[in-house]
Design a protein around this motif. Structure first.
Motif, PDB file in Angstrom:
ATOM      1  N   TRP A 112       0.835  -1.208   0.000  1.00  0.00           N
ATOM      2  CA  TRP A 112       0.000   0.000   0.000  1.00  0.00           C
ATOM      3  C   TRP A 112       0.873   1.263   0.000  1.00  0.00           C
ATOM      4  N   ILE A 113       1.902   1.267   0.849  1.00  0.00           N
ATOM      5  CA  ILE A 113       2.754   2.454   0.968  1.00  0.00           C
ATOM      6  C   ILE A 113       3.531   2.683  -0.334  1.00  0.00           C
ATOM      7  N   ALA A 114       3.973   1.596  -0.950  1.00  0.00           N
ATOM      8  CA  ALA A 114       4.698   1.739  -2.225  1.00  0.00           C
ATOM      9  C   ALA A 114       3.782   2.351  -3.286  1.00  0.00           C
ATOM     10  N   ALA A 115       2.526   1.934  -3.295  1.00  0.00           N
ATOM     11  CA  ALA A 115       1.588   2.499  -4.270  1.00  0.00           C
ATOM     12  C   ALA A 115       1.268   3.954  -3.914  1.00  0.00           C
ATOM     13  N   ALA A 116       1.184   4.251  -2.620  1.00  0.00           N
ATOM     14  CA  ALA A 116       0.916   5.640  -2.176  1.00  0.00           C
ATOM     15  C   ALA A 116       2.043   6.564  -2.629  1.00  0.00           C
ATOM     16  N   GLU A 117       3.239   6.036  -2.596  1.00  0.00           N
ATOM     17  CA  GLU A 117       4.404   6.835  -2.982  1.00  0.00           C
ATOM     18  C   GLU A 117       4.316   7.253  -4.447  1.00  0.00           C
ATOM     19  N   ARG A 118       3.676   6.419  -5.248  1.00  0.00           N
ATOM     20  CA  ARG A 118       3.582   6.725  -6.686  1.00  0.00           C
ATOM     21  C   ARG A 118       2.441   7.695  -7.004  1.00  0.00           C
ATOM     22  N   GLU A 119       1.591   7.941  -6.025  1.00  0.00           N
ATOM     23  CA  GLU A 119       0.458   8.843  -6.268  1.00  0.00           C
ATOM     24  C   GLU A 119       0.941  10.290  -6.287  1.00  0.00           C
ATOM     25  N   VAL A 120       0.438  11.053  -7.233  1.00  0.00           N
ATOM     26  CA  VAL A 120       0.948  12.428  -7.359  1.00  0.00           C
ATOM     27  C   VAL A 120       0.046  13.450  -6.651  1.00  0.00           C
ATOM     28  N   TRP A 121      -1.176  13.052  -6.300  1.00  0.00           N
ATOM     29  CA  TRP A 121      -2.101  14.009  -5.689  1.00  0.00           C
ATOM     30  C   TRP A 121      -1.641  14.414  -4.290  1.00  0.00           C
ATOM     31  N   ARG A 122      -1.763  15.700  -3.975  1.00  0.00           N
ATOM     32  CA  ARG A 122      -1.435  16.179  -2.633  1.00  0.00           C
ATOM     33  C   ARG A 122      -2.596  16.996  -2.094  1.00  0.00           C
ATOM     34  N   GLN A 123      -2.866  16.823  -0.809  1.00  0.00           N
ATOM     35  CA  GLN A 123      -3.914  17.595  -0.160  1.00  0.00           C
ATOM     36  C   GLN A 123      -3.247  18.427   0.934  1.00  0.00           C
ATOM     37  N   PRO A 124      -3.140  19.764   0.726  1.00  0.00           N
ATOM     38  CA  PRO A 124      -2.380  20.584   1.676  1.00  0.00           C
ATOM     39  C   PRO A 124      -2.826  20.410   3.131  1.00  0.00           C
TER      40      PRO A 124
END
Ligand SMILES: N[C@@H](CCC(=O)N[C@@H](CS)C(=O)NCC(=O)O)C(=O)O
Length: 218
Positions: A202-214
């Motif tokens: 899960w964390i590896a896939a999260a790392e590839r996500e580009v979306w950021r929520q300030p």
């Protein structure tokens, strides 16, 4: 038939993590559809029938025409689909404990959730907990210690990873992010939960996500 699991942002969506861990743990083939909860089109997306079914909340598991939602609803459905073999301990005492703490997790700890939002990619040591969130931490620490002591570990209700561990996985992530001080037994469990291979995926896939929520990136 392949299941379809609709989830939100892997960095931030703790309920999505629970649903995904449940699907992964069940071992049945499933596809994941990822939705950005913070995109301008989220309101329109959640109104579509495949999410409206849960009141517009993620995650939702579709099994053909059947929908399951809420962590415990998804686990109940997957438990039936897997013949009752992989989520709950068989022994009545361990089963009662696992079911009770999983239900408590699903319905409680609002202060901890509010005060320590999940961000599986970040580390904020030195975070000072407000007293209400501190009360949630104390309760969780005591439940973890009790489960490990009564059922012998390494998981909360005994030898097998199961529903209680899945429900508490995002809490282990929050404790990691905010470097929350725990008792030695609870700390060892936190580390074990974070080292579980599904959490790593899960964390590896999260790392590839580009979306950021300030709001979740301090
Ligand atoms: N108790 C539910 C909670 C689901 C939930 O609140 N999901 C959040 C994402 S972590 C959500 O859909 N939020 C979107 C919104 O309310 O706009 C579960 O177990 O799945």
């Amino acid at each position: 038939m392949t299941l379809r699991l609709i989830i939100g942002n892997r960095r931030y969506s703790s309920w999505s993590l629970r649903g995904w861990l449940a699907a992964r743990h069940a071992g049945l083939p499933f596809e994941t559809e990822l939705v950005n909860l913070y995109a301008p089109d989220w309101a329109a997306r959640r109104a579509k029938p495949d999410l409206a079914v849960s009141g517009g909340r993620l995650p939702v598991l579709w099994d053909g025409a059947v929908a399951a939602f809420h962590s415990l609803g998804i686990i109940a459905h997957l438990d039936r689909r897997t013949g009752g073999t992989c989520f709950w301990p068989r022994a009545p005492e361990a089963h009662a404990f696992a079911a009770s703490v999983a239900a408590e997790m699903q319905s409680s700890y609002a202060a901890l959730r509010r005060h320590c939002p999940m961000n599986v990619m970040r580390h904020y040591p030195g975070w000072s907990l407000d007293p209400e969130a501190g009360g949630d931490v104390a309760r969780i620490d005591s439940l973890w210690r009790e489960g490990l002591a009564r059922f012998g570990g390494p998981w909360l209700a005994g030898a097998d990873y199961g529903a209680a561990d899945i429900l508490f996985a995002p809490v282990a992530s929050r404790f990691t992010t905010y470097a929350v001080a725990l008792s030695p037994a609870a700390e060892a469990y936190r580390a074990r939960a974070m080292a579980h291979p599904f959490m790593g995926e899960w964390i590896a896939a999260a790392e590839r996500e580009v979306w950021r929520q300030p709001a979740h990136e301090f």
